[in-house]
Design an enzyme around this catalytic site. Structure first.
Site, PDB file in Angstrom:
ATOM      1  CG  MET A 161      -1.909  -1.135   1.073  1.00 15.72           C
ATOM      2  SD  MET A 161      -3.564  -1.033   1.917  1.00 15.72           S
ATOM      3  CE  MET A 161      -2.830  -0.626   3.614  1.00 15.72           C
TER       4      MET A 161
ATOM      5  CG  HIS B 208       6.855  -1.411   1.761  1.00 15.68           C
ATOM      6  ND1 HIS B 208       6.895  -0.320   2.974  1.00 15.68           N
ATOM      7  CD2 HIS B 208       5.678  -1.914   2.240  1.00 15.68           C
ATOM      8  CE1 HIS B 208       5.670  -0.294   3.213  1.00 15.68           C
ATOM      9  NE2 HIS B 208       4.790  -1.201   2.896  1.00 15.68           N
TER      10      HIS B 208
ATOM     11  CB  SER C  67       4.374   0.432  10.855  1.00 13.95           C
ATOM     12  OG  SER C  67       3.097   0.673  10.365  1.00 13.95           O
TER      13      SER C  67
ATOM     14  N   GLY D 295       5.435 -10.014   4.406  1.00 16.04           N
ATOM     15  CA  GLY D 295       6.213  -9.785   5.527  1.00 16.04           C
ATOM     16  C   GLY D 295       5.535 -10.483   6.702  1.00 16.04           C
ATOM     17  CD  GLN D 296       5.967 -14.138  10.977  1.00 21.64           C
ATOM     18  OE1 GLN D 296       5.790 -14.668   9.951  1.00 21.64           O
ATOM     19  NE2 GLN D 296       5.427 -14.544  11.905  1.00 21.64           N
TER      20      GLN D 296
ATOM     21  CD  GLN E 124      -1.681  -8.408   4.774  1.00 24.15           C
ATOM     22  OE1 GLN E 124      -2.383  -7.663   4.875  1.00 24.15           O
ATOM     23  NE2 GLN E 124      -0.388  -7.986   4.284  1.00 24.15           N
TER      24      GLN E 124
HETATM   25  P1  AMP Z   1       1.521  -2.512   3.394  1.00 22.62           P
HETATM   26  O1  AMP Z   1       2.196  -1.697   2.469  1.00 22.62           O
HETATM   27  O2  AMP Z   1       1.563  -2.270   4.764  1.00 22.62           O
HETATM   28  O3  AMP Z   1       0.539  -3.431   2.841  1.00 22.62           O
HETATM   29  O4  AMP Z   1       2.709  -3.724   3.460  1.00 22.62           O
HETATM   30  C1  AMP Z   1       3.259  -4.615   2.145  1.00 22.62           C
HETATM   31  C2  AMP Z   1       3.990  -5.664   2.715  1.00 22.62           C
HETATM   32  O5  AMP Z   1       5.223  -5.385   3.150  1.00 22.62           O
HETATM   33  C3  AMP Z   1       3.225  -6.696   3.771  1.00 22.62           C
HETATM   34  O6  AMP Z   1       3.638  -8.112   2.746  1.00 22.62           O
HETATM   35  C4  AMP Z   1       3.838  -6.496   4.996  1.00 22.62           C
HETATM   36  O7  AMP Z   1       3.544  -7.617   5.540  1.00 22.62           O
HETATM   37  C5  AMP Z   1       5.234  -6.212   4.525  1.00 22.62           C
HETATM   38  N1  AMP Z   1       5.854  -5.210   5.614  1.00 22.62           N
HETATM   39  C6  AMP Z   1       5.230  -4.281   6.188  1.00 22.62           C
HETATM   40  N2  AMP Z   1       6.093  -3.858   7.194  1.00 22.62           N
HETATM   41  C7  AMP Z   1       7.163  -4.682   7.369  1.00 22.62           C
HETATM   42  C8  AMP Z   1       8.346  -4.804   8.009  1.00 22.62           C
HETATM   43  N3  AMP Z   1       8.444  -3.899   9.129  1.00 22.62           N
HETATM   44  N4  AMP Z   1       9.108  -5.921   7.960  1.00 22.62           N
HETATM   45  C9  AMP Z   1       8.989  -6.715   6.948  1.00 22.62           C
HETATM   46  N5  AMP Z   1       7.807  -6.837   6.096  1.00 22.62           N
HETATM   47  C10 AMP Z   1       7.068  -5.768   6.366  1.00 22.62           C
END
Ligand code: AMP
Length: 282
Positions: free
Chosen positions: A30, A37, A186, A148-149, A154
């Protein structure tokens, strides 16, 4: 790196790549990129011929309109960092493309969508996630999907959907990337004021308390969760939940054993934060 803005064009690109025998690694996001990311993009880069990153702030997975409105957006700087991390395509569709007129299909992964984040945010949160990822998988047609873990539940929802609906994709889960002091990265962290940023470490401290108790031999999930809550309380943060569950099925544990996930959520200032640790107990 190319920027593609429609599903039709993305699908045409994937069809061409697949005809050429190229492997596609896919990172759905997102936006508002941070090192978390970028770590996923780099993993995909190392293992695939072509790396596709999607950037779509998915309205259907937001339960709180204020959270959707405040969600950070900066396509230009995201495009620059995605390119630098090795992305070949940035797919940024409009909402009207992702949800065509009359759109009425929704994927529900029963059980897991109702607990933890699903209980706090409502089942429509994970329905929104599952539905948008299903559409993205159909449009991008990747070989490997990188998740991501950090968002452990999710991963659980999407893994279940991929298995149940036989999506021809392999899932790679990447470790959580953290700030130097342990706060999980985040996109929402930018909304924390300086004092809230400090308080946000409560989640890290809660997880530390839980993991160290398990390491020392504590096997009662209730006691471990209580220790995590107390550690957070000492930092001035009340946990929304501290869950000690089976890391694969998300079934709640009474006695700790096997592949265990400790998952935590808390509101700090204007932001809801989540974090987790996975512990293998012999
Ligand atoms: P989002 O943009 O928040 O939807 O995240 C996109 C992807 O990045 C998802 O698979 C998340 O789990 C991963 N992600 C978000 N924050 C982290 C983090 N701190 N470490 C690793 N992966 C992450």
């Amino acid at each position: 790196m190319d920027i593609i803005r429609t599903s039709a064009e993305m699908r045409a690109r994937s069809d061409t790549l697949r005809r050429e025998g190229k492997t596609i690694g896919f990172v759905p996001t997102m936006g508002a990129f941070h090192e978390g990311h970028l770590s996923l993009i780099r993993l995909a880069r190392a293992a695939s011929d072509v790396v596709v990153v999607s950037l779509f702030v998915n309205p259907t997975q937001f339960n709180d309109p204020a959270d959707l409105a405040a969600y950070p957006r900066n396509e230009e700087s995201d495009a620059a960092s995605a390119r630098a991390a090795g992305a070949d395509v940035l797919f940024t569709p409009a909402a009207a493309d992702m949800y065509p007129p009359g759109s009425s299909t929704s994927i529900s992964v029963a059980g897991i969508e109702d607990i933890l984040e699903g209980a706090m945010r409502g089942p429509q949160h994970f329905r929104g996630v599952a539905t948008v990822v299903a559409r993205l998988l159909n449009v991008v047609a990747p070989d490997v999907l990188y998740l991501g873990q950090k968002d452990a539940q999710q991963v659980g929802v999407i893994s279940r959907m991929v298995t149940d609906l036989a999506f021809p994709v392999r899932i790679e889960v990447a470790p959580t990337i953290r700030e130097a002091d342990g706060l999980a990265m985040s996109s929402r962290n930018v909304r924390l004021a300086a004092d809230e940023r400090q308080k946000a470490l409560a989640l890290r401290h809660g997880l530390d308390a839980a993991v160290s108790a398990i390491d020392k031999g504590e096997r009662s999930a209730g006691i471990v969760a209580g220790l995590a809550r107390s550690a957070m309380h000492a930092d001035g943060v009340e946990a929304e939940y501290v869950a000690v569950v089976n890391a694969e099925t998300f079934a709640p544990l009474t006695e700790i054993g096997g592949d265990v996930l400790v998952a935590i959520a808390a509101r700090v200032g204007p932001v809801r934060l989540i974090d987790n640790e996975r512990v293998r107990v012999p």
